[in-house]
Design a protein around this motif. Structure first.
Motif, mmCIF file in Angstrom:
data_model
loop_
_atom_site.group_PDB
_atom_site.id
_atom_site.type_symbol
_atom_site.label_atom_id
_atom_site.label_comp_id
_atom_site.label_asym_id
_atom_site.label_seq_id
_atom_site.Cartn_x
_atom_site.Cartn_y
_atom_site.Cartn_z
ATOM 1 N N MET A 1 0.831 -1.189 0.000
ATOM 2 C CA MET A 1 0.000 0.000 0.000
ATOM 3 C C MET A 1 0.880 1.259 0.000
ATOM 4 O O MET A 1 1.931 1.294 0.613
ATOM 5 N N PHE A 2 0.401 2.272 -0.680
ATOM 6 C CA PHE A 2 1.020 3.597 -0.726
ATOM 7 C C PHE A 2 2.417 3.586 -1.345
ATOM 8 O O PHE A 2 3.246 4.422 -1.010
ATOM 9 N N GLN A 3 2.658 2.659 -2.270
ATOM 10 C CA GLN A 3 3.943 2.605 -2.962
ATOM 11 C C GLN A 3 3.807 3.061 -4.410
ATOM 12 O O GLN A 3 4.655 2.769 -5.239
ATOM 13 N N ASN A 4 2.725 3.771 -4.722
ATOM 14 C CA ASN A 4 2.463 4.200 -6.097
ATOM 15 C C ASN A 4 2.568 5.727 -6.207
ATOM 16 O O ASN A 4 3.000 6.386 -5.273
ATOM 17 N N ASP A 5 2.176 6.275 -7.356
ATOM 18 C CA ASP A 5 2.226 7.729 -7.549
ATOM 19 C C ASP A 5 1.347 8.425 -6.511
ATOM 20 O O ASP A 5 0.251 7.958 -6.200
ATOM 21 N N ARG A 6 1.823 9.554 -6.020
ATOM 22 C CA ARG A 6 1.124 10.287 -4.963
ATOM 23 C C ARG A 6 0.597 11.610 -5.492
ATOM 24 O O ARG A 6 1.284 12.324 -6.211
ATOM 25 N N TYR A 7 -0.645 11.914 -5.069
ATOM 26 C CA TYR A 7 -1.320 13.125 -5.506
ATOM 27 C C TYR A 7 -1.908 13.849 -4.304
ATOM 28 O O TYR A 7 -2.101 13.263 -3.244
ATOM 29 N N MET A 8 -2.217 15.134 -4.506
ATOM 30 C CA MET A 8 -2.889 15.912 -3.469
ATOM 31 C C MET A 8 -4.010 16.702 -4.127
ATOM 32 O O MET A 8 -3.912 17.093 -5.289
ATOM 33 N N THR A 9 -5.053 16.949 -3.360
ATOM 34 C CA THR A 9 -6.151 17.758 -3.849
ATOM 35 C C THR A 9 -5.799 19.243 -3.710
ATOM 36 O O THR A 9 -4.821 19.606 -3.057
ATOM 37 N N CYS A 10 -6.647 20.089 -4.275
ATOM 38 C CA CYS A 10 -6.441 21.538 -4.160
ATOM 39 C C CYS A 10 -6.484 21.986 -2.703
ATOM 40 O O CYS A 10 -5.732 22.874 -2.304
ATOM 41 N N GLY A 11 -7.359 21.370 -1.910
ATOM 42 C CA GLY A 11 -7.460 21.721 -0.497
ATOM 43 C C GLY A 11 -6.173 21.438 0.256
ATOM 44 O O GLY A 11 -5.727 22.242 1.073
ATOM 45 N N ILE A 12 -5.573 20.283 0.011
ATOM 46 C CA ILE A 12 -4.299 19.944 0.650
ATOM 47 C C ILE A 12 -3.222 20.916 0.196
ATOM 48 O O ILE A 12 -2.437 21.418 1.003
ATOM 49 N N LYS A 13 -3.191 21.204 -1.101
ATOM 50 C CA LYS A 13 -2.178 22.130 -1.619
ATOM 51 C C LYS A 13 -2.293 23.483 -0.933
ATOM 52 O O LYS A 13 -1.289 24.038 -0.471
ATOM 53 N N HIS A 14 -3.499 24.009 -0.851
ATOM 54 C CA HIS A 14 -3.696 25.347 -0.291
ATOM 55 C C HIS A 14 -3.591 25.378 1.230
ATOM 56 O O HIS A 14 -2.909 26.229 1.796
ATOM 57 N N ASP A 15 -4.274 24.463 1.916
ATOM 58 C CA ASP A 15 -4.373 24.523 3.378
ATOM 59 C C ASP A 15 -3.199 23.899 4.123
ATOM 60 O O ASP A 15 -2.986 24.205 5.293
ATOM 61 N N ILE A 16 -2.458 23.016 3.461
ATOM 62 C CA ILE A 16 -1.362 22.345 4.170
ATOM 63 C C ILE A 16 -0.021 22.595 3.468
ATOM 64 O O ILE A 16 0.883 23.171 4.056
ATOM 65 N N ASN A 17 0.106 22.189 2.229
ATOM 66 C CA ASN A 17 1.406 22.249 1.556
ATOM 67 C C ASN A 17 1.926 23.681 1.426
ATOM 68 O O ASN A 17 3.110 23.936 1.678
#
Length: 103
Positions: A1-17
């Motif tokens: 699990m979790f060994q593939n390509d990783r993505y983030m939503t717009c909310g994660i990009k704005h509020d966290i990253n």
């Protein structure tokens, strides 16, 4: 699990990253470093982030999964602590991190 390509939503990009990229990277690292067998990682990882301003900008992260039960609390000091509930989902082909309200 979790060994593939990783993505983030717009909310994660704005509020966290964008606010605290170290916290964003730490969330993925917590999944990678879980103290469970690789085949016992649930497809859904849950993070509850709490900002503790009364403790001089302490960030608390509660990392959980349902099956098998797993819960670990992490704390560290940061200039920009964040309050949020975050999901990381592995669908077999992609791993996506999103805010709970985006689900």
């Amino acid at each position: 699990m979790f060994q593939n390509d990783r993505y983030m939503t717009c909310g994660i990009k704005h509020d966290i990253n964008e606010k605290n990229p170290v916290t964003f990277l730490l969330l993925w690292n917590l999944i990678d470093e879980m103290e469970v067998d690789e085949n016992k990682k649930d497809y859904l990882q849950i993070f509850v982030l709490r900002a503790k301003f009364d403790k001089k900008n302490l960030q608390e992260i509660v990392h959980m999964q349902e099956k098998p039960p797993y819960k670990k609390v992490h704390r560290y000091f940061t200039e920009i602590p964040i309050d949020a509930k975050v999901y990381a989902i592995d669908d077999g082909e992609h791993s996506t991190m999103l805010l709970a309200e985006e689900y």
